[in-house]
Design an enzyme around this catalytic site. Structure first.
Site, PDB file in Angstrom:
ATOM      1  N   ASP A  86      -3.363  35.367 -12.231  1.00  0.00           N
ATOM      2  CA  ASP A  86      -2.831  34.047 -11.885  1.00  0.00           C
ATOM      3  C   ASP A  86      -1.580  33.681 -12.666  1.00  0.00           C
ATOM      4  O   ASP A  86      -0.856  32.764 -12.292  1.00  0.00           O
ATOM      5  CB  ASP A  86      -3.883  32.979 -12.229  1.00  0.00           C
ATOM      6  CG  ASP A  86      -4.805  32.720 -11.060  1.00  0.00           C
ATOM      7  OD1 ASP A  86      -4.403  32.955  -9.929  1.00  0.00           O
ATOM      8  OD2 ASP A  86      -5.944  32.279 -11.313  1.00  0.00           O
TER       9      ASP A  86
HETATM   10  C1  GLC Z   1      -4.691  29.256 -15.967  1.00  0.00           C
HETATM   11  C2  GLC Z   1      -5.453  30.246 -16.808  1.00  0.00           C
HETATM   12  C3  GLC Z   1      -5.849  31.436 -16.020  1.00  0.00           C
HETATM   13  C4  GLC Z   1      -6.553  30.982 -14.789  1.00  0.00           C
HETATM   14  C5  GLC Z   1      -5.730  29.961 -14.023  1.00  0.00           C
HETATM   15  C6  GLC Z   1      -6.514  29.422 -12.855  1.00  0.00           C
HETATM   16  O1  GLC Z   1      -3.502  29.792 -15.530  1.00  0.00           O
HETATM   17  O2  GLC Z   1      -4.705  30.665 -17.887  1.00  0.00           O
HETATM   18  O3  GLC Z   1      -6.682  32.262 -16.786  1.00  0.00           O
HETATM   19  O4  GLC Z   1      -6.778  32.076 -13.971  1.00  0.00           O
HETATM   20  O5  GLC Z   1      -5.413  28.893 -14.832  1.00  0.00           O
HETATM   21  O6  GLC Z   1      -5.682  28.776 -11.946  1.00  0.00           O
HETATM   22  C1  GLC Z   2      -9.251  33.566 -14.363  1.00  0.00           C
HETATM   23  C2  GLC Z   2      -9.345  33.147 -12.912  1.00  0.00           C
HETATM   24  C3  GLC Z   2      -9.229  34.329 -11.984  1.00  0.00           C
HETATM   25  C4  GLC Z   2      -8.018  35.145 -12.336  1.00  0.00           C
HETATM   26  C5  GLC Z   2      -8.009  35.532 -13.806  1.00  0.00           C
HETATM   27  C6  GLC Z   2      -6.771  36.246 -14.227  1.00  0.00           C
HETATM   28  O1  GLC Z   2     -10.387  34.257 -14.731  1.00  0.00           O
HETATM   29  O2  GLC Z   2     -10.565  32.492 -12.666  1.00  0.00           O
HETATM   30  O3  GLC Z   2      -9.151  33.914 -10.648  1.00  0.00           O
HETATM   31  O4  GLC Z   2      -7.996  36.277 -11.529  1.00  0.00           O
HETATM   32  O5  GLC Z   2      -8.131  34.378 -14.594  1.00  0.00           O
HETATM   33  O6  GLC Z   2      -5.647  35.422 -14.221  1.00  0.00           O
END
Ligand code: GLC
Ligand code: GLC
Length: 812
Positions: free
Chosen positions: A483
């Site tokens: 993300d």
């Molecule tokens: C933030 C977190 C990430 C997560 C995302 C969800 O970017 O750092 O870990 O996956 O939020 O939208």
């Molecule tokens: C968090 C989010 C997941 C994402 C991951 C890596 O765990 O829940 O959707 O893939 O972060 O960013």
């Protein structure tokens, strides 16, 4: 250093010091009513949705830490103490917290008086039960007072912590007999209330926090407890609470128990009132009378134990390795159920007010619970699929209460569609229930757009296939699994989203990771199509997969490892020429799991590079070198300090991708090494460094570039649970559900002599014993099914109810 130990017989983790490095929590509840409970009785309750139906208050970011919850105070002479130590923190003569499956027992002892709090959410009812048992262990008679205390939340947790101009005037309660009813907003738009009760008559009560605690008081020195006397206050606005007082006398050796409950009740609109202004309590009275005795409480306890025994019995290992057995049989599966129930909503790191259910998160969670509750996996798949958009893309999140796609977050995370294939494939392999593909499922929750589920998968596949960039690799969109790698969104100002909008959103940035997924789950899609006898479509899909494999080797291979992506300018991300972020974990794991470069050597090399560049003693980091400055063209990933989260943290979720990838190449030693390095029971001894619960996985462990190397954060709600269960149960131990039966395909450390697994699969029980006399890492010499030689390693699907004996000998 440890703060407790595992009790495998009772399936509990036993915490022996209250001041653990962080609050160590448990989850109570399995259906609609949930409670999060820490080892010192901190926590909160909610009904279904942690934001919209919050029953009790909890302040994240609080100081002192974790001070709201389900505390009882004991005033014994001049000494005031809590069995869970918090919030008074009087040093206890003894303390113990047992976190079990869906229940917790917290007990303390002071000056010859012991008190035990047993908590559970019973099956089939919307309440939290707490039995308190006090015992006088001294040789003199004791007279003491006991006060339970909790603080109500005015339902919407976000509004409750921000809209004070309204909320300070709306709080309302009713007190009737042994019960305190919280009925804020019941008059107007709500048809639900909460009730706190005791099964005995209290000597007094309080429902106003100012009365019980004192306006400038604190839960550590509540006025009413210090004075030894509740004031029978009735809250009007401000902060409604439930507190009661019981005056108890116990002779030497005598014990006394009380049962408390916190319930959630809904009335129909035409049945809300008993009398004008008086809420209809009929359902609450029924609930209260159901649990009014020790026998009733014990019955609820036993039902819960039976429920968990059943759930966990579908996969049971017995090896000589205790750390392995307890994870596989108990804690890893338990965490998978919790992630099924909570998704990423409510933990001590997720406030319950933010995220809904993630499309990709929920699809991956399926890997960990489909063997326990296939019928709910089925329902989950249909719910997720009905939020998919007609072009095959997907809302990134949906709300559990409405089951509708979340507009504010929107779509455009281009890995999402493929996860639907992955989740459905896991369901088909587990259950053989092909009827699910014919279920009619809405697109975008619009019934007029409904199509059979198979059409949803088709559009998932073709969405990726038809959104390719300049190198022929899939376009990344807003982000893929990571993300925080935001290649199309240039976020320059505080408060601006890293992902949602961006001037630069364009058709250029590409993801090698999605390419790997396309190959892996594209192959699964081809198998599904073949099984459905859709041969020409299967052939076409297969051609697209093979061509993607070629493209990855051509444009995604960097010489020693797979590249991560191409950014909006067409520059390589995760390649030799980058000054930071040269190598990323994700494409190594996903491409090798997909079998890319398996025969031509790239796969082998990629995993060597992982070991060489990304390995640490606490797990594999996500990338290296960490980004040391913010890079507009990469986004959130470079906003984290080096070593944290997606910027070179040990992101536990994808460590098992490496484990699985190693088994694709037959590397049993290395697979087990990557498995055990982040495995809670293996890292229990460093609980002081790790800090989070030693019985569950955390999302992240700080990487080698971080000041707090080895410190974990964000425990419980993480895709790590499902992926590690998959990596150990299928990739390493090698019991793999396929479309046509169970495949036996272990990949284990050479020094492992063998193990047995009892696996319930499509209703039949396979008692599998694996022996490894030649100390190999991979390969099967012989399989016998009820004594008869089996040709190949695919076990047939047996009629439900049947039990078979499977003897497996590994070797060349
Ligand atoms: C933030 C977190 C990430 C997560 C995302 C969800 O970017 O750092 O870990 O996956 O939020 O939208
Ligand atoms: C968090 C989010 C997941 C994402 C991951 C890596 O765990 O829940 O959707 O893939 O972060 O960013």
């Amino acid at each position: 250093m440890k703060f407790g130990h595992f009790d495998d017989v009772n399936k509990e983790y036993v915490i022996t010091a209250p001041d653990t490095p962080l609050p160590w929590i448990n989850y109570l509840g399995n259906e609609d009513f949930f409670t999060i409970l820490s080892n010192t009785c901190g926590g909160y309750s909610f009904y279904r949705d942690a934001r919209l139906r919050r029953l009790t208050r909890y302040r994240y970011n609080n100081c002192p830490l974790d001070s709201e919850g389900f505390h009882i105070y004991i005033k014994d002479g001049n000494i005031i103490w809590n069995p869970g130590w918090q919030p008074v923190k009087t040093p206890l003569d003894s303390y113990c917290c047992r976190h079990g499956l869906g229940y917790s027992v917290i007990s303390g002892e002071k000056n010859g008086l012991s008190a035990k709090q047993e908590f559970l959410v019973p099956m089939g009812n919307n309440c939290l039960l707490m039995r308190v048992t006090c015992e006088n262990k001294s040789c003199i008679s004791k007279r003491f007072s006991l006060f339970p205390y909790l603080e109500f939340c005015l339902w919407d947790a976000l509004d409750d912590s921000s809209n004070f101009q309204r909320n300070y005037s709306t709080g309302e309660v009713e007190v009737s007999g042994n019960a305190i009813y919280h009925k804020t907003e019941y008059r107007e738009r709500r048809n639900h209330y909460a009730v706190f009760w005791a099964n005995r008559d209290p000597a007094g009560f309080d429902t106003s926090r100012d009365s019980f605690i004192g306006t400038y008081g604190s839960p550590a020195v509540p006025d009413a407890v210090i004075s030894g006397c509740c004031k029978n206050s009735v809250a009007h606005g401000w902060q409604p609470i439930a507190a009661q007082q019981f005056d108890i006398t116990l002779g030497p050796g005598e014990a006394y128990s009380l049962i408390f409950g916190l319930g959630y009740i809904e009335n129909s609109d035409d049945d809300k009132w008993e009398e004008p202004g008086i809420i209809n309590k009929a359902q609450a009275r029924r609930m209260i009378s159901e649990y009014d005795s020790d026998e009733a409480f014990s019955r609820a306890f036993n039902d819960l134990r039976d429920y968990w025994e059943r759930l966990l019995s579908n996969y049971r290992i017995s090896s000589s390795v205790e750390k392995l057995d307890r994870m596989v049989n108990i804690w890893n599966q338990y965490q998978c159920m919790v992630t099924f129930n909570m998704s990423r909503s409510a933990s001590y790191f997720e406030s319950g007010m933010g995220r809904g259910m993630g499309f990709r998160d929920s699809c991956q969670d399926l890997f960990g619970f489909v063997h326990m509750i296939p019928e709910r996996a089925r329902e989950r798949i249909l719910d997720i699929a009905s939020t998919q958009l007609p072009d095959g893309s997907a809302y990134h999140q949906y709300q559990p209460l409405t089951k509708k796609g979340n507009l504010a977050v929107g779509s455009g995370f281009n890995d999402d569609p493929l996860w639907l294939i992955a989740g459905t494939d896991a369901y088909l392999r587990e259950t053989g229930d092909w009827s699910i593909l014919n279920e009619s499922v809405d697109f975008d929750n619009d019934a007029s757009l409904a199509q059979p589920l198979i059409e949803h998968l088709r559009r998932s596949f073709s969405f990726t296939a038809s959104h390719l960039g300049p190198h022929g690799l899939p376009l990344i969109g807003r982000a893929d699994w990571n993300d925080c790698l935001n290649l199309n969104c240039f976020s320059e100002h505080p408060g601006e989203s890293f992902q949602i909008t961006g001037a630069n959103e364009g058709p250029v940035a590409e993801s090698v990771f999605i390419a790997g997924m396309f190959v892996k789950y594209g192959k699964a899609w081809v198998d599904i199509l073949r099984h459905m006898k859709l041969d020409s479509e299967a052939a076409e899909a297969e051609a697209a997969v093979l061509s993607m494999e070629k493209t990855v080797l051509e444009h995604g291979w960097d010489g020693e490892w797979f590249r991560r992506a191409y950014d909006a300018f067409g520059h390589v991300v995760g390649g030799r020429e980058c000054d930071e972020g040269q190598i990323f974990l994700e494409p190594q794991g996903m491409c090798v799991m997909a079998g890319i470069g398996k025969d031509s050597g790239e796969a082998e090399k990629a995993l060597e590079s992982v070991q060489k560049y990304l390995d640490t003693k606490y797990g594999v980091v996500l990338l290296t070198p960490a980004y040391t400055r913010y890079r507009l063209e990469l986004g959130e990933i470079s906003s984290y300090p080096p070593g944290y989260k997606e910027n070179a943290g040990i992101f536990c979720h994808n460590n098992p991708w490496i484990t699985c990838a190693e088994t694709v190449l037959g590397h049993g030693n290395r697979a087990f090494e990557t498995y055990s390095r982040i495995c809670p029971s293996y890292t229990e001894d460093i609980s002081d460094i790790h800090r989070t619960e030693p019985y569950v996985y955390s999302q992240m462990i700080a990487g080698k570039d971080a000041a707090g190397f080895g410190e974990a954060k964000n425990s419980w709600l993480t895709g790590t649970a499902a992926w590690t269960f998959l990596s150990i149960s299928q990739a390493i131990l090698g019991i793999k559900p396929t479309l046509d039966g169970l495949l036996i395909d272990p990949c284990i450390p050479a020094d492992c002599k063998g193990y047995s697994v009892s696996r319930r699969y499509r209703g039949a029980v396979y008692n599998i014993t694996v022996k490894n006399p030649a100390s190999v890492e991979y390969g099967i010499k012989e399989i016998r099914l009820n004594g008869d030689i089996c040709h190949g390693n695919l076990l047939p699907v047996l009629p439900p109810g049947e039990t078979v004996d499977v003897q497996v000998i590994m070797g060349a």
